[in-house]
Motif scaffolding. Structure first.
Motif, PDB file in Angstrom:
ATOM      1  N   ASP A  24       0.554  -1.408   0.053  1.00 26.46           N
ATOM      2  CA  ASP A  24       0.217   0.084   0.478  1.00 26.46           C
ATOM      3  C   ASP A  24       1.036   0.977  -0.393  1.00 26.46           C
ATOM      4  O   ASP A  24       0.435   2.044  -0.614  1.00 26.46           O
ATOM      5  N   VAL A  25       1.673   0.534   0.984  1.00 24.70           N
ATOM      6  CA  VAL A  25       3.018   2.138   0.919  1.00 24.70           C
ATOM      7  C   VAL A  25       3.430   2.520  -0.713  1.00 24.70           C
ATOM      8  O   VAL A  25       3.687   4.020  -0.422  1.00 24.70           O
ATOM      9  N   ILE A  26       4.430   1.666  -0.979  1.00 25.97           N
ATOM     10  CA  ILE A  26       4.652   2.452  -1.966  1.00 25.97           C
ATOM     11  C   ILE A  26       4.346   2.698  -2.766  1.00 25.97           C
ATOM     12  O   ILE A  26       4.181   2.819  -4.269  1.00 25.97           O
ATOM     13  N   LEU A  27       2.838   1.993  -3.318  1.00 26.54           N
ATOM     14  CA  LEU A  27       1.981   2.335  -4.347  1.00 26.54           C
ATOM     15  C   LEU A  27       1.275   3.618  -3.651  1.00 26.54           C
ATOM     16  O   LEU A  27       1.362   5.326  -5.001  1.00 26.54           O
ATOM     17  N   GLU A  28       0.791   4.240  -2.979  1.00 25.20           N
ATOM     18  CA  GLU A  28       0.448   4.895  -2.105  1.00 25.20           C
ATOM     19  C   GLU A  28       1.902   6.493  -2.555  1.00 25.20           C
ATOM     20  O   GLU A  28       1.545   7.439  -2.907  1.00 25.20           O
ATOM     21  N   HIS A  29       2.267   6.349  -1.897  1.00 28.43           N
ATOM     22  CA  HIS A  29       3.660   6.895  -2.136  1.00 28.43           C
ATOM     23  C   HIS A  29       4.982   7.173  -3.235  1.00 28.43           C
ATOM     24  O   HIS A  29       6.226   8.070  -2.902  1.00 28.43           O
ATOM     25  N   GLY A  30       4.979   6.168  -3.683  1.00 25.14           N
ATOM     26  CA  GLY A  30       5.140   5.879  -5.108  1.00 25.14           C
ATOM     27  C   GLY A  30       4.826   6.045  -6.578  1.00 25.14           C
ATOM     28  O   GLY A  30       4.444   7.621  -6.661  1.00 25.14           O
ATOM     29  N   VAL A  31       4.731   5.377  -7.094  1.00 23.72           N
ATOM     30  CA  VAL A  31       4.250   5.244  -8.495  1.00 23.72           C
ATOM     31  C   VAL A  31       2.485   6.150  -8.479  1.00 23.72           C
ATOM     32  O   VAL A  31       2.334   6.827  -9.429  1.00 23.72           O
ATOM     33  N   GLU A  32       1.753   6.094  -7.235  1.00 25.21           N
ATOM     34  CA  GLU A  32       0.567   6.534  -7.500  1.00 25.21           C
ATOM     35  C   GLU A  32       0.939   8.108  -7.405  1.00 25.21           C
ATOM     36  O   GLU A  32       0.028   9.072  -7.942  1.00 25.21           O
ATOM     37  N   GLU A  33       1.471   8.691  -6.457  1.00 24.80           N
ATOM     38  CA  GLU A  33       1.880  10.378  -5.950  1.00 24.80           C
ATOM     39  C   GLU A  33       2.718  10.482  -7.578  1.00 24.80           C
ATOM     40  O   GLU A  33       2.522  11.890  -8.042  1.00 24.80           O
ATOM     41  N   LEU A  34       3.056   9.904  -7.796  1.00 27.39           N
ATOM     42  CA  LEU A  34       3.819  10.857  -9.212  1.00 27.39           C
ATOM     43  C   LEU A  34       2.427  10.697 -10.255  1.00 27.39           C
ATOM     44  O   LEU A  34       2.459  11.676 -11.016  1.00 27.39           O
TER      45      LEU A  34
END
Length: 135
Positions: free
Chosen positions: A109-119
């Protein structure tokens, strides 16, 4: 040390290994393996769907993703190996006979939300900031 774009002085170590706390649960290599795993389009979509819908069976994932069974299971195993998703096996048969469920882990969840999705969400901001046609 200042950042390349802002010139703001940050407390950034010279060695990336020093970014981790002394008692880090994971190594830098393990974090990088997670980034590499989610960098694949199919694996990104699996984590995305699991993160936003909760638990899903391989049959449910296959129905919405249009990938063959062996490919899906390969990517599920890759994501499990790096800790971005987890597998749960039901002990009781339900009406559909589905026993295995997958869900995103906290790290997924974190790598998705604060990685790719945030970009992806910030793309509009980036486009405006770097629009050469604006004065």
């Amino acid at each position: 040390m200042g950042t390349k774009h802002t010139g703001i002085v940050d407390d950034v170590p010279d060695d990336p290994n020093e970014l981790l706390p002394e008692t880090s649960v994971l190594s830098l290599e393990e974090y990088l393996d997670m980034q590499a795993a989610i960098g694949n389009r199919t694996r990104f979509e699996i984590v995305y769907r699991l993160s936003h819908t909760g638990e899903m069976t391989p049959t449910e994932l296959d129905a919405v993703m249009d990938v063959d069974d062996s490919t899906l299971h390969y990517h599920l195993n890759e994501l499990r190996d790096v800790g971005l998703i987890e597998k749960r096996v039901r002990t009781e048969r339900d009406s559909d006979g589905l026993y295995t469920y997958y869900r995103a882990t906290v790290l997924g969840d974190v790598i998705l939300e604060h990685g790719v999705e945030e970009l992806l969400h910030r793309e509009r901001d980036f486009l405006e900031a770097y629009d050469s046609s604006r004065p």
